[in-house]
Design a protein around this motif. Sequence first.
Motif, PDB file in Angstrom:
ATOM      1  N   ARG A 252     -12.250   3.535   1.572  1.00 21.66           N
ATOM      2  CA  ARG A 252     -11.136   4.209   0.918  1.00 21.66           C
ATOM      3  C   ARG A 252     -10.020   4.601   2.131  1.00 21.66           C
ATOM      4  NH1 ARG A 252      -9.186   6.128  -3.444  1.00 21.66           N
ATOM      5  NH2 ARG A 252     -10.901   5.772  -4.724  1.00 21.66           N
TER       6      ARG A 252
ATOM      7  N   ASN B  34     -10.949  -2.880  -0.578  1.00 17.39           N
ATOM      8  CA  ASN B  34      -9.920  -1.891  -0.692  1.00 17.39           C
ATOM      9  C   ASN B  34      -8.400  -2.301  -1.084  1.00 17.39           C
ATOM     10  OD1 ASN B  34      -8.752   0.467  -0.185  1.00 17.39           O
ATOM     11  ND2 ASN B  34      -8.398   0.344   1.795  1.00 17.39           N
TER      12      ASN B  34
ATOM     13  N   ASN C  50      -8.505  -3.806  -4.707  1.00 17.13           N
ATOM     14  CA  ASN C  50      -8.351  -2.692  -5.729  1.00 17.13           C
ATOM     15  C   ASN C  50      -7.036  -1.905  -5.544  1.00 17.13           C
ATOM     16  OD1 ASN C  50     -10.962  -3.263  -6.221  1.00 17.13           O
ATOM     17  ND2 ASN C  50     -11.948  -1.671  -4.979  1.00 17.13           N
ATOM     18  N   ASN C  51      -6.549  -1.994  -4.484  1.00 24.27           N
ATOM     19  CA  ASN C  51      -5.172  -0.933  -4.240  1.00 24.27           C
ATOM     20  C   ASN C  51      -3.998  -1.831  -4.628  1.00 24.27           C
ATOM     21  OD1 ASN C  51      -6.322   1.567  -3.760  1.00 24.27           O
ATOM     22  ND2 ASN C  51      -6.271   0.983  -1.314  1.00 24.27           N
TER      23      ASN C  51
ATOM     24  N   ASN D 136       0.973  -1.214  -0.014  1.00 22.84           N
ATOM     25  CA  ASN D 136       0.075  -0.067   0.060  1.00 22.84           C
ATOM     26  C   ASN D 136       0.738   1.164  -0.050  1.00 22.84           C
ATOM     27  OD1 ASN D 136       0.724  -0.726   2.621  1.00 22.84           O
ATOM     28  ND2 ASN D 136      -0.900   0.555   3.441  1.00 22.84           N
TER      29      ASN D 136
END
Lengths: 337, 371
Positions: free
Chosen positions: A171, A204, A207-208, A130
Amino acid sequence: MHLKEKGCYLGIDVGSVSTNLVVIDDDGFVIEKLYLKTGGQPIKAMRTGISMLNESLGKSVNILGAGATGSGRHLASVVVGCDIVKNEITSHAIAALKLVPNVKTILEIGGQDSKIIFVRNGVVYDFAMNTVCAAGTGSFLDRQAARLDIPIEEFGKHALNSSSPVRIAGRCAVFAESDMIHKQQAGHSVEDIICGLCEALVRNYINNLAKGKELLEPFVFQGGVAANQGIVAAFEKELNAKIIIPQYYDVMGAYGAALMAKEKMCQKEYKTNFGGFDISKKEFTVASMECNDCSNVCELIKIISNDTVLASWGDRCGKWSAEGKESAQISISNAAN
Amino acid sequence: MKLTFPHMGNTYIPVKAMLDDLGVNCIIPPFNNKKALEIGTKLAPELACLPLKINLGNFIQAYEMGADSILMTGGCGPCRFGYYCEMHREILSDMGVDMKVITLDIPGNDYNKLLNNVREITGGLNIYKILKAVKNTVEVSKKVDELERLTFKIRPREIHKGATDKIYRSFLYSILKIKGSRNIKKHIDKARNKLLEIQTDKEMKPIRVGIVGEIYTTNDPYSNLYIESRLGNEGIEVTRPVTVSGWIIDHMIKKALHLKGDERYKEAAKPYLGTMIGGHSQETIGNTVLFAKDGYDGVVQIFPLGCMPEIVSESILPSIERDFKIPVMSLIIDEMTGEAGYMTRVEAFIDLLKRRREIDAFEGKGMLSWN
């Protein structure tokens, strides 16, 4: 006595939430594992861990090598005395490959960061961590559990009892929390909210991190969060596949570090840097300063024990860290004698 | 007039050479540092990109040193940079900082504006003098880039670690005291000779990594947390195709004269991105393909948070990664970037590349050594 002859290896993973120590034997089996809370005081946690190992194993094992990983790996390497210092991504990959040799995708959620590691033919092929946001990590779950007054160990179980999960905006951790509070006020059940939270975090994460990359089975899920059944269920639903949770899922970083230490020490005859179990009695202080010698204005960190600087880092030019390295070697060899 | 200009990696060297030759008094702001970024972050809109913030910091610091005018280049690409001189002008005047912003823009049809700007800077229009200064600037920028490329080659191979960095760093500081393109060129040659004297391991075949991405963050070592020097010191040879001289020559001079530059990257990018969408995204895509075809071990993409062209590239890169089996890592930078997390990614990427090469060397059998 048997273990003492063969020799053992220590792995230490100093993370933001937990500090883990693992002792493995010559064949790579775990003899002892410790999972401690860092509690913002990594040095204290390490000393506690080492003294606990000393009590349980001190007399019966001979540590031939030590490895450090985690965000506090440099600190660990100075305080404990390590032969190899590696980043978390490599350590986690090695540990997973040892336990599940045919693994293709490693999902890892830690205290402050989450990673995905892609393995092809037994090699790390690609990874992602991340970048600009830490939503969906262990600390956030911890905080939500505390807020809802549910022990973190049972947090995931509540998710499994949900009939209609709510949708949480995942998010950013701060917005996720305010969205959760809003849903709570609207009257949704705690189970549905927790389940929604788990799904939001998984969404999340995928998707990230997994953007545009090929997600292949088998999946291995590790890190402290793997104990959370709600997250595991959400992953299985999202990926539509079975998730493997390895035996030592919570101490994989430390396990990987121990495996690497073993590998390094077996390659050549090295003398280990490990300071012995006595280090739990030594005092360590950390000082920081700003170096104004050039326009970089680096923030320096110095580790001091008995008025000697064991190590310093944070400088870009290498002026201070080189100095620290020499003195660290001297002091560690002194400690060993 | 005391002229200042923003930092972007080594751009200050050719620009200083040009201004010295033209007899313009210039003030170079302190090298990019935390202070500059802090000032810029305070003044700039939150979601503006890192280069804008550092530029503002540079200007304020130069203003404190006595500068009264700013030299900027403009642009008409779809990237926000084209509008930055206007932004700077507005923000500075809002702050009550009395500085004149002079924009050197590539002229469409209106050459008068450019000539007026040049006249303002040089205090006259001696065409012969200006053309000579431009020619020398191009030479200086080429030489600076060559010197930088040389450090990329020597750093991984040096026997005494840190030797390259020491010479190169002292070169970057000492150039500030030297005036005129002729002396600067001599100084660059001196540094080059010193670098060539460094003892190197000639047999070594270092891992090769290509650096692509947005021009400011790839060229400016402060913004990318000194990635080139760090990779180099880990024994990795880096290559960065987008450079200052390339920018001056291709984007300023050749465009103004309607000449064609080196466009191999456009051809290479075609299957993925057939048209220029702004910034350096087509270069990023094209160069990644070229690196992959050239047998490089990996590619690192660097860009500031919110950079639109590079976000497009980032979403295309996984297909190149898949098609050519070359690992690509994207690093996003802004003032919130935590150095520890950044370094963890870089370290892990180095591990990955080393390990892949080892496996290749042992025909897929591989031996486990992570040291």
